[in-house]
Design a protein around this motif. Structure first.
Motif, PDB file in Angstrom:
ATOM      1  N   MET A   1       0.845  -1.206   0.000  1.00 33.93           N
ATOM      2  CA  MET A   1       0.000   0.000   0.000  1.00 33.93           C
ATOM      3  C   MET A   1       0.869   1.241   0.000  1.00 33.93           C
ATOM      4  N   LEU A   2       0.584   2.204  -0.886  1.00 29.61           N
ATOM      5  CA  LEU A   2       1.379   3.411  -1.005  1.00 29.61           C
ATOM      6  C   LEU A   2       0.836   4.513  -0.109  1.00 29.61           C
ATOM      7  N   PHE A   3       1.756   5.339   0.374  1.00 27.45           N
ATOM      8  CA  PHE A   3       1.371   6.521   1.120  1.00 27.45           C
ATOM      9  C   PHE A   3       1.331   7.678   0.156  1.00 27.45           C
ATOM     10  N   CYS A   4       0.213   8.362   0.085  1.00 29.83           N
ATOM     11  CA  CYS A   4       0.013   9.357  -0.964  1.00 29.83           C
ATOM     12  C   CYS A   4       0.769  10.651  -0.711  1.00 29.83           C
ATOM     13  N   SER A   5       1.465  10.774   0.404  1.00 30.20           N
ATOM     14  CA  SER A   5       2.123  12.040   0.718  1.00 30.20           C
ATOM     15  C   SER A   5       3.632  11.946   0.692  1.00 30.20           C
ATOM     16  N   MET A   6       4.174  10.947  -0.026  1.00 33.03           N
ATOM     17  CA  MET A   6       5.619  10.795   0.060  1.00 33.03           C
ATOM     18  C   MET A   6       6.251  10.287  -1.233  1.00 33.03           C
ATOM     19  N   LEU A   7       7.573  10.491  -1.264  1.00 30.45           N
ATOM     20  CA  LEU A   7       8.414   9.832  -2.253  1.00 30.45           C
ATOM     21  C   LEU A   7       8.840   8.499  -1.655  1.00 30.45           C
ATOM     22  N   LYS A   8       8.745   7.460  -2.456  1.00 28.71           N
ATOM     23  CA  LYS A   8       9.079   6.128  -1.960  1.00 28.71           C
ATOM     24  C   LYS A   8      10.011   5.443  -2.958  1.00 28.71           C
ATOM     25  N   VAL A   9      11.202   5.105  -2.495  1.00 35.15           N
ATOM     26  CA  VAL A   9      12.201   4.401  -3.298  1.00 35.15           C
ATOM     27  C   VAL A   9      12.337   3.002  -2.715  1.00 35.15           C
ATOM     28  N   GLU A  10      12.052   1.993  -3.525  1.00 32.80           N
ATOM     29  CA  GLU A  10      11.975   0.618  -3.017  1.00 32.80           C
ATOM     30  C   GLU A  10      12.986  -0.293  -3.704  1.00 32.80           C
ATOM     31  N   ASN A  11      14.050  -0.617  -2.996  1.00 29.81           N
ATOM     32  CA  ASN A  11      15.010  -1.648  -3.411  1.00 29.81           C
ATOM     33  C   ASN A  11      15.488  -1.501  -4.857  1.00 29.81           C
ATOM     34  N   ILE A  12      15.862  -0.287  -5.236  1.00 27.50           N
ATOM     35  CA  ILE A  12      16.283  -0.088  -6.629  1.00 27.50           C
ATOM     36  C   ILE A  12      17.737  -0.528  -6.831  1.00 27.50           C
ATOM     37  N   ILE A  13      17.965  -1.107  -7.985  1.00 25.15           N
ATOM     38  CA  ILE A  13      19.304  -1.527  -8.401  1.00 25.15           C
ATOM     39  C   ILE A  13      19.553  -0.929  -9.780  1.00 25.15           C
ATOM     40  N   PHE A  14      20.779  -0.417  -9.979  1.00 24.53           N
ATOM     41  CA  PHE A  14      21.108   0.167 -11.285  1.00 24.53           C
ATOM     42  C   PHE A  14      22.601   0.027 -11.518  1.00 24.53           C
ATOM     43  N   SER A  15      22.950  -0.250 -12.773  1.00 21.10           N
ATOM     44  CA  SER A  15      24.367  -0.282 -13.168  1.00 21.10           C
ATOM     45  C   SER A  15      24.494   0.267 -14.580  1.00 21.10           C
ATOM     46  N   TYR A  16      25.586   0.983 -14.822  1.00 24.91           N
ATOM     47  CA  TYR A  16      25.851   1.513 -16.160  1.00 24.91           C
ATOM     48  C   TYR A  16      26.407   0.416 -17.058  1.00 24.91           C
ATOM     49  N   GLN A  17      27.294  -0.398 -16.515  1.00 26.70           N
ATOM     50  CA  GLN A  17      27.850  -1.523 -17.271  1.00 26.70           C
ATOM     51  C   GLN A  17      27.735  -2.765 -16.393  1.00 26.70           C
ATOM     52  N   SER A  18      28.812  -3.501 -16.239  1.00 21.19           N
ATOM     53  CA  SER A  18      28.736  -4.729 -15.453  1.00 21.19           C
ATOM     54  C   SER A  18      28.797  -4.454 -13.953  1.00 21.19           C
ATOM     55  N   GLU A  19      29.452  -3.351 -13.564  1.00 23.14           N
ATOM     56  CA  GLU A  19      29.610  -3.045 -12.142  1.00 23.14           C
ATOM     57  C   GLU A  19      28.386  -2.309 -11.622  1.00 23.14           C
ATOM     58  N   THR A  20      27.864  -2.739 -10.490  1.00 23.64           N
ATOM     59  CA  THR A  20      26.662  -2.139  -9.907  1.00 23.64           C
ATOM     60  C   THR A  20      26.954  -0.732  -9.402  1.00 23.64           C
ATOM     61  N   THR A  21      26.123   0.248  -9.809  1.00 28.47           N
ATOM     62  CA  THR A  21      26.273   1.632  -9.372  1.00 28.47           C
ATOM     63  C   THR A  21      25.442   1.908  -8.129  1.00 28.47           C
ATOM     64  N   LEU A  22      24.214   1.383  -8.100  1.00 35.43           N
ATOM     65  CA  LEU A  22      23.346   1.480  -6.923  1.00 35.43           C
ATOM     66  C   LEU A  22      22.882   0.082  -6.543  1.00 35.43           C
ATOM     67  N   SER A  23      22.987  -0.241  -5.265  1.00 31.31           N
ATOM     68  CA  SER A  23      22.670  -1.586  -4.810  1.00 31.31           C
ATOM     69  C   SER A  23      21.560  -1.565  -3.768  1.00 31.31           C
ATOM     70  N   GLY A  54      13.582   9.993 -13.489  1.00 27.13           N
ATOM     71  CA  GLY A  54      13.135   9.182 -14.619  1.00 27.13           C
ATOM     72  C   GLY A  54      14.005   9.309 -15.851  1.00 27.13           C
ATOM     73  N   LEU A  55      15.254   9.753 -15.681  1.00 31.17           N
ATOM     74  CA  LEU A  55      16.164   9.831 -16.829  1.00 31.17           C
ATOM     75  C   LEU A  55      16.709   8.459 -17.205  1.00 31.17           C
ATOM     76  N   TYR A  56      16.775   7.564 -16.219  1.00 33.01           N
ATOM     77  CA  TYR A  56      17.199   6.189 -16.460  1.00 33.01           C
ATOM     78  C   TYR A  56      16.105   5.227 -15.999  1.00 33.01           C
ATOM     79  N   ASP A  57      16.153   4.015 -16.515  1.00 29.16           N
ATOM     80  CA  ASP A  57      15.250   2.959 -16.058  1.00 29.16           C
ATOM     81  C   ASP A  57      15.921   2.166 -14.944  1.00 29.16           C
ATOM     82  N   VAL A  58      15.224   1.971 -13.842  1.00 29.11           N
ATOM     83  CA  VAL A  58      15.768   1.111 -12.795  1.00 29.11           C
ATOM     84  C   VAL A  58      15.767  -0.327 -13.306  1.00 29.11           C
ATOM     85  N   GLN A  59      16.779  -1.087 -12.939  1.00 28.09           N
ATOM     86  CA  GLN A  59      16.872  -2.478 -13.381  1.00 28.09           C
ATOM     87  C   GLN A  59      16.107  -3.414 -12.458  1.00 28.09           C
ATOM     88  N   GLU A  60      16.004  -3.019 -11.212  1.00 28.46           N
ATOM     89  CA  GLU A  60      15.147  -3.718 -10.252  1.00 28.46           C
ATOM     90  C   GLU A  60      14.582  -2.684  -9.298  1.00 28.46           C
TER      91      GLU A  60
END
Length: 314
Positions: A1-23, A54-60
């Motif tokens: 369930m989302l809270f309508c009054s907040m920004l919520k970042v949930e377990n995002i993972i992102f990498s530019y190449q093979s090395e993980t940038t955000l874990s 939203g400039l990049y797509d989260v991978q997870e």
């Protein structure tokens, strides 16, 4: 369930190449609050801002603002969420039009007087009124940065993302600008996230701080709590000079202002250098286990031996 009054970042993972940038990064932020993201260069601060915008797509994982999911270029022809504004470090001003035209670029022309008043208001916030009719190409880097700040405020976003927003601005003007900008954001209840290396942005103006290291969020809390209770030397050092001192088998992270000269103690040092800081001196001294820094109202001769006491809040 989302809270309508907040920004919520949930377990995002992102990498530019093979090395993980955000874990596996997660956090929430209430609407109208200011969050400062701090950490060493390359730790993922700027990448996190771009993902939130939203400039990049989260991978997870997922990112939500209120009940809306933030989606990247796979879903939007023009990346970026319309209710957010993102100010990158390159400013992206149009060089051949005036300051006023840059600030008003996205404002409607239907009501020209209202548009003019809005531009004037924004230029006052960033203290650039006198440059309204000057073409952007003639501005200094700091002046361009101030104009860019005014431009991202023009349409009054719900969320403002700022990447090192004061890095090119002179110190004598930076403090005034920060006070005006963050006061305006509070007044308008604009949620703000700032990626910064400047501890003043964090301690004086942020409601919360998020500490990053090597693509991982390692701590989140109020600036006061994290400053007074750093969980390691890396966190403490983000706020300035710090000493790691062992007392009864426990390591304490002690800032220079927490060390005082006393007549006698177990902490004996020899002065090596005194740095004048205006209101005080930062004294560098040699201790048997390494270098220590402490603040003093006066300077000391090189090699003078002193004793220090530690004032630590329980």
């Amino acid at each position: 369930m989302l809270f309508c009054s907040m920004l919520k970042v949930e377990n995002i993972i992102f990498s530019y190449q093979s090395e993980t940038t955000l874990s596996k990064s997660s956090f929430t932020l209430d609407a109208g609050k200011s969050l400062a993201i701090i950490g060493e260069s390359g730790c993922g601060k700027s990448t996190l801002l771009k993902l939130i915008y939203g400039l990049y797509d989260v991978q997870e994982g997922q990112i939500f603002w209120k009940d809306l999911e933030v989606l990247g270029p796979k879903y939007h022809l023009i990346p970026g969420m319309e209710y957010m504004k993102y100010l990158a470090q390159d400013f992206d001003l149009m060089p051949f039009i005036t300051v006023a035209e840059n600030v008003g670029k996205y404002l409607s022309n239907i009501y020209p007087e209202a548009k003019k008043e809005r531009i004037t208001e924004l230029l006052e916030i960033v203290e650039m009124q006198e440059f309204a009719d000057v073409k952007a190409k003639y501005l200094s880097g700091g002046q361009m940065q101030r104009v860019a700040i005014a431009r991202v405020l023009a349409l009054e976003p719900e969320v403002l993302l700022l990447d090192e927003p004061f890095s090119h601005i002179d110190n004598f003007r930076k403090n005034s600008l920060r006070r005006k900008l963050f006061s305006y954001l509070k007044q308008k209840q604009i949620t703000c996230i700032v990626a910064t290396h400047d501890s003043t942005d964090v301690l004086s103006f942020a409601d919360e701080v998020l500490v990053m290291q090597q693509g991982t969020i390692i701590e989140k809390g109020t600036p006061k709590f994290i400053y007074e209770n750093p969980n390691n030397l890396y966190v403490a050092s983000l706020f300035g000079d710090v000493n790691a001192i062992e007392i009864k088998g426990k390591t304490h992270f002690v800032y220079p202002h927490q060390l005082k000269v006393v007549k006698n103690s177990d902490l004996k040092i020899a002065v090596t250098t005194c740095y004048f800081r205006g209101s005080h001196y930062l004294v560098e001294a040699q201790h048997e286990k390494g270098i220590l820094f402490f603040d003093s109202k006066t300077d000391f001769p090189t090699n003078e031996e002193l004793f220090l006491d530690i004032e630590i809040t329980p």
